[in-house]
Motif scaffolding. Structure first.
Motif, PDB file in Angstrom:
ATOM      1  N   LYS A 393       0.816  -1.207   0.000  1.00  0.00           N
ATOM      2  CA  LYS A 393       0.000   0.000   0.000  1.00  0.00           C
ATOM      3  C   LYS A 393       0.853   1.263   0.000  1.00  0.00           C
ATOM      4  O   LYS A 393       0.584   2.207  -0.705  1.00  0.00           O
ATOM      5  CB  LYS A 393      -0.904   0.025   1.246  1.00  0.00           C
ATOM      6  N   SER A 394       1.890   1.282   0.829  1.00  0.00           N
ATOM      7  CA  SER A 394       2.696   2.488   0.995  1.00  0.00           C
ATOM      8  C   SER A 394       3.898   2.472   0.056  1.00  0.00           C
ATOM      9  O   SER A 394       4.573   1.440  -0.078  1.00  0.00           O
ATOM     10  CB  SER A 394       3.192   2.589   2.441  1.00  0.00           C
ATOM     11  N   PRO A 395       4.201   3.618  -0.580  1.00  0.00           N
ATOM     12  CA  PRO A 395       5.404   3.660  -1.422  1.00  0.00           C
ATOM     13  C   PRO A 395       6.698   3.560  -0.633  1.00  0.00           C
ATOM     14  O   PRO A 395       7.773   3.509  -1.231  1.00  0.00           O
ATOM     15  CB  PRO A 395       5.285   5.014  -2.141  1.00  0.00           C
ATOM     16  N   ASP A 396       6.607   3.476   0.680  1.00  0.00           N
ATOM     17  CA  ASP A 396       7.806   3.201   1.466  1.00  0.00           C
ATOM     18  C   ASP A 396       8.396   1.842   1.118  1.00  0.00           C
ATOM     19  O   ASP A 396       9.528   1.543   1.496  1.00  0.00           O
ATOM     20  CB  ASP A 396       7.480   3.248   2.957  1.00  0.00           C
ATOM     21  N   ILE A 397       7.660   1.012   0.379  1.00  0.00           N
ATOM     22  CA  ILE A 397       8.198  -0.260  -0.097  1.00  0.00           C
ATOM     23  C   ILE A 397       9.521  -0.041  -0.834  1.00  0.00           C
ATOM     24  O   ILE A 397      10.415  -0.891  -0.803  1.00  0.00           O
ATOM     25  CB  ILE A 397       7.177  -0.969  -1.017  1.00  0.00           C
ATOM     26  N   PHE A 398       9.681   1.121  -1.472  1.00  0.00           N
ATOM     27  CA  PHE A 398      10.915   1.362  -2.228  1.00  0.00           C
ATOM     28  C   PHE A 398      12.122   1.465  -1.293  1.00  0.00           C
ATOM     29  O   PHE A 398      13.200   0.977  -1.618  1.00  0.00           O
ATOM     30  CB  PHE A 398      10.770   2.625  -3.082  1.00  0.00           C
ATOM     31  N   ARG A 399      11.939   2.085  -0.149  1.00  0.00           N
ATOM     32  CA  ARG A 399      13.030   2.134   0.825  1.00  0.00           C
ATOM     33  C   ARG A 399      13.324   0.738   1.359  1.00  0.00           C
ATOM     34  O   ARG A 399      14.477   0.324   1.474  1.00  0.00           O
ATOM     35  CB  ARG A 399      12.666   3.067   1.977  1.00  0.00           C
ATOM     36  N   TYR A 400      12.280   0.000   1.642  1.00  0.00           N
ATOM     37  CA  TYR A 400      12.405  -1.333   2.225  1.00  0.00           C
ATOM     38  C   TYR A 400      13.069  -2.317   1.268  1.00  0.00           C
ATOM     39  O   TYR A 400      13.855  -3.174   1.682  1.00  0.00           O
ATOM     40  CB  TYR A 400      11.008  -1.817   2.613  1.00  0.00           C
ATOM     41  N   ALA A 401      12.777  -2.188  -0.034  1.00  0.00           N
ATOM     42  CA  ALA A 401      13.230  -3.183  -1.008  1.00  0.00           C
ATOM     43  C   ALA A 401      14.452  -2.765  -1.816  1.00  0.00           C
ATOM     44  O   ALA A 401      15.153  -3.640  -2.346  1.00  0.00           O
ATOM     45  CB  ALA A 401      12.088  -3.524  -1.969  1.00  0.00           C
ATOM     46  N   PHE A 402      14.730  -1.442  -1.920  1.00  0.00           N
ATOM     47  CA  PHE A 402      15.761  -1.015  -2.860  1.00  0.00           C
ATOM     48  C   PHE A 402      16.836  -0.096  -2.288  1.00  0.00           C
ATOM     49  O   PHE A 402      17.859   0.110  -2.933  1.00  0.00           O
ATOM     50  CB  PHE A 402      15.116  -0.308  -4.066  1.00  0.00           C
ATOM     51  N   HIS A 403      16.620   0.478  -1.125  1.00  0.00           N
ATOM     52  CA  HIS A 403      17.633   1.389  -0.578  1.00  0.00           C
ATOM     53  C   HIS A 403      18.872   0.594  -0.165  1.00  0.00           C
ATOM     54  O   HIS A 403      18.771  -0.526   0.338  1.00  0.00           O
ATOM     55  CB  HIS A 403      17.074   2.144   0.623  1.00  0.00           C
ATOM     56  N   SER A 404      20.038   1.181  -0.376  1.00  0.00           N
ATOM     57  CA  SER A 404      21.273   0.465  -0.053  1.00  0.00           C
ATOM     58  C   SER A 404      21.446   0.246   1.442  1.00  0.00           C
ATOM     59  O   SER A 404      22.260  -0.601   1.854  1.00  0.00           O
ATOM     60  CB  SER A 404      22.482   1.240  -0.596  1.00  0.00           C
ATOM     61  N   MET A 405      20.674   0.961   2.269  1.00  0.00           N
ATOM     62  CA  MET A 405      20.712   0.749   3.714  1.00  0.00           C
ATOM     63  C   MET A 405      19.708  -0.298   4.168  1.00  0.00           C
ATOM     64  O   MET A 405      19.558  -0.532   5.376  1.00  0.00           O
ATOM     65  CB  MET A 405      20.442   2.079   4.440  1.00  0.00           C
ATOM     66  N   SER A 406      19.014  -0.929   3.238  1.00  0.00           N
ATOM     67  CA  SER A 406      17.969  -1.901   3.581  1.00  0.00           C
ATOM     68  C   SER A 406      18.372  -3.334   3.263  1.00  0.00           C
ATOM     69  O   SER A 406      17.524  -4.174   2.963  1.00  0.00           O
ATOM     70  CB  SER A 406      16.665  -1.546   2.852  1.00  0.00           C
TER      71      SER A 406
END
Length: 492
Positions: A393-406
């Protein structure tokens, strides 16, 4: 072939129709059962969907995927300070104790404890501290401004006392949702009861899709959803005493790559794989139209969604890219493709194997039971794999799935993707307070991901269910959740 085999099996199965067992319960057949029922740890689709029945959460989402109050409404008192106000009704745990702000605080503090090793930690680690104001109110202080923060507050609330005592919520859940836990006598059978009227609900694992259909036809189960070959759904649609419903879905199917692998870590290789896939043919012949092509993780109807020009099949370009990457007919690209042991997923993997072979890519398909497969993916043991993001639902999925700190365990960047421009766009979107500008940043981010291809977007699979015709009140959600079971009844 599937239909002929099913017809032969049906002749044997329907010759003696005994009274179905457990006739008082509504019986829901699943391809896979949950791995655990503690919402602090759940990450697989079956666990997430069933936990929504067992636990209340602070925030939910509307049809446009915008956060809305569920257990609590909120106010943003400062860029890094949110206050949540618990509603008056619907706050009773199934053991009779009242859900209070301290339970919410204990749940989220547990998620934030590194010793818990919660998969939700990465999305919530920006929470600096939590203060309980009174039994109905609590504050969350963040270490940075986060306009999307309410959309992350979706973890099911568990009792503080259960956390303190270390109760085994994985297998004996205690929540405040519309269903309470009754029994889990074996891995493939989970029994719940609806709080409002005591209606029993049994989730039964039936791994084989043909067997699930046979059980439905014979009346041994009442309802099944998804995880069937499209031809079986079409076949069921013509049967008396069976109802079938369909709708567009939002669950995003993709191919993922291990970026640290010498082969799949090359952009030319990933783009060649994308150019070798004929998604139109798969959607038409395999899904029978019950899917739509994806060019990005979020569907176009999402407030931050986008319609991009996807990568269409082009075998000459795929072969040219492979040649630039150092591969040739004498030195072909070889990839190992991991998938689950579900027959339909193996079928899709085999088709993709054949399509990639036409570009000169030799693929070995390795299938595993769900637990082994998902464990390998979370651990990064793969070159190429297929999965779906369910219920996003939330576009925070991008941080969760693609950020180098994740990188795991901090997040779900399982392919170890690292791209400075992607990180900058994610960080900028998280800081933006204007919704329109934020949506525009997320659209640019999705374009960047299509260029760099840590995932190859495949399709959004449609949702469908089949049920006995005396099952009334069930309807499909775009993400495939089971929430409608709170209203469903069996007519006599």
């Amino acid at each position: 072939m599937v239909i002929r085999v099913l017809a032969v099996c049906l002749a044997f199965w329907l010759c003696g129709c005994d009274s179905p067992p457990d006739s008082g319960a509504i019986r829901f057949a699943l391809a896979t059962v949950p791995s655990g029922l503690d919402p602090r740890y759940a990450s697989d689709a079956a666990s997430e969907r069933i936990n929504r029945l067992l636990y209340a959460r602070l925030v939910d989402f509307d049809e446009q995927f915008r956060p809305v109050a569920s257990l609590a409404r909120w106010e943003r008192l400062a860029p890094d300070h949110y206050r949540f106000f618990l509603r008056k009704q619907g706050r009773m745990f199934h053991d009779g104790t009242r859900l209070e702000a301290r339970d919410v605080a204990a749940t989220y503090r547990s998620v934030l404890d590194p010793a818990t090793a919660s998969p939700h930690y990465g999305a919530l680690e920006l929470i600096k501290r939590i203060e309980v104001i009174d039994p109905d109110t609590l504050d969350f202080y963040l270490d940075q401004p986060a306009p999307l923060f309410p959309a992350w507050m979706t973890v099911g609330i568990v009792p503080a006392a259960a956390i303190e005592k270390g109760l085994p919520l994985h297998h004996r859940p205690l929540g405040s949702g519309p269903f309470r836990f009754v029994n889990w006598p074996q891995a493939g059978r989970l029994e719940l009861a609806r709080v409002s009227d005591g209606q029993r609900l049994v989730f039964e694992q039936v791994h084989d899709p043909t067997m699930r259909v046979l059980k439905l036809l014979r009346g041994e189960v009442d309802l099944l959803q998804n995880d069937l070959p499209p031809e079986l759904i079409d076949w069921l649609d013509g049967h008396d005493n069976i109802q079938v419903a369909r709708r567009n879905g939002s669950n995003f199917s993709y191919l993922g790559f291990q970026m640290q692998d010498p082969a799949s870590g090359k952009l030319q290789v990933r783009r060649a794989v994308a150019l070798a896939i004929d998604r139109d043919a798969i959607i038409h012949y395999v899904f029978r139209g019950a899917a739509r092509k994806a060019s990005a993780l979020l569907p176009p109807e999402h407030w931050a969604g986008v319609s991009l020009a996807g990568i269409e099949r082009d075998l000459p370009r795929a072969r040219a890219l492979l040649q630039k990457a150092g591969y040739s007919p004498k030195n072909p690209l070889r990839l190992t493709y991991k998938t689950s042991s579900d027959p339909f997923r193996i079928r899709l993997a085999t088709i993709l194997q054949q399509q990639l072979a036409e570009a000169g890519i030799r693929v070995t398909v390795s299938s595993y039971d769900w637990g082994t497969f998902f464990g390998d993916i979370k651990a990064g043991r793969f070159q190429l794999y297929s999965l779906a993001w369910v219920g996003i639902k939330s576009p925070d999925i991008f941080r969760y799935a693609f950020h180098s700190m994740s990188l795991p365990p901090a997040g779900a960047n399982r392919g170890r993707f690292s791209d400075r421009q992607t990180d900058e766009l994610i960080d900028a979107a998280m800081q933006e307070t204007d919704l329109q500008r934020q949506a525009e940043i997320y659209r640019r981010l999705q374009q960047r991901l299509l260029e760099t291809l840590p995932y190859i977007p495949l399709w959004f699979e449609g949702q469908y269910f089949a049920a006995r015709d005396n099952i009334v009140g069930y309807h499909l959600a775009a993400d495939g959740n089971f929430d409608a079971l709170a209203q469903v009844v069996r007519q006599q």
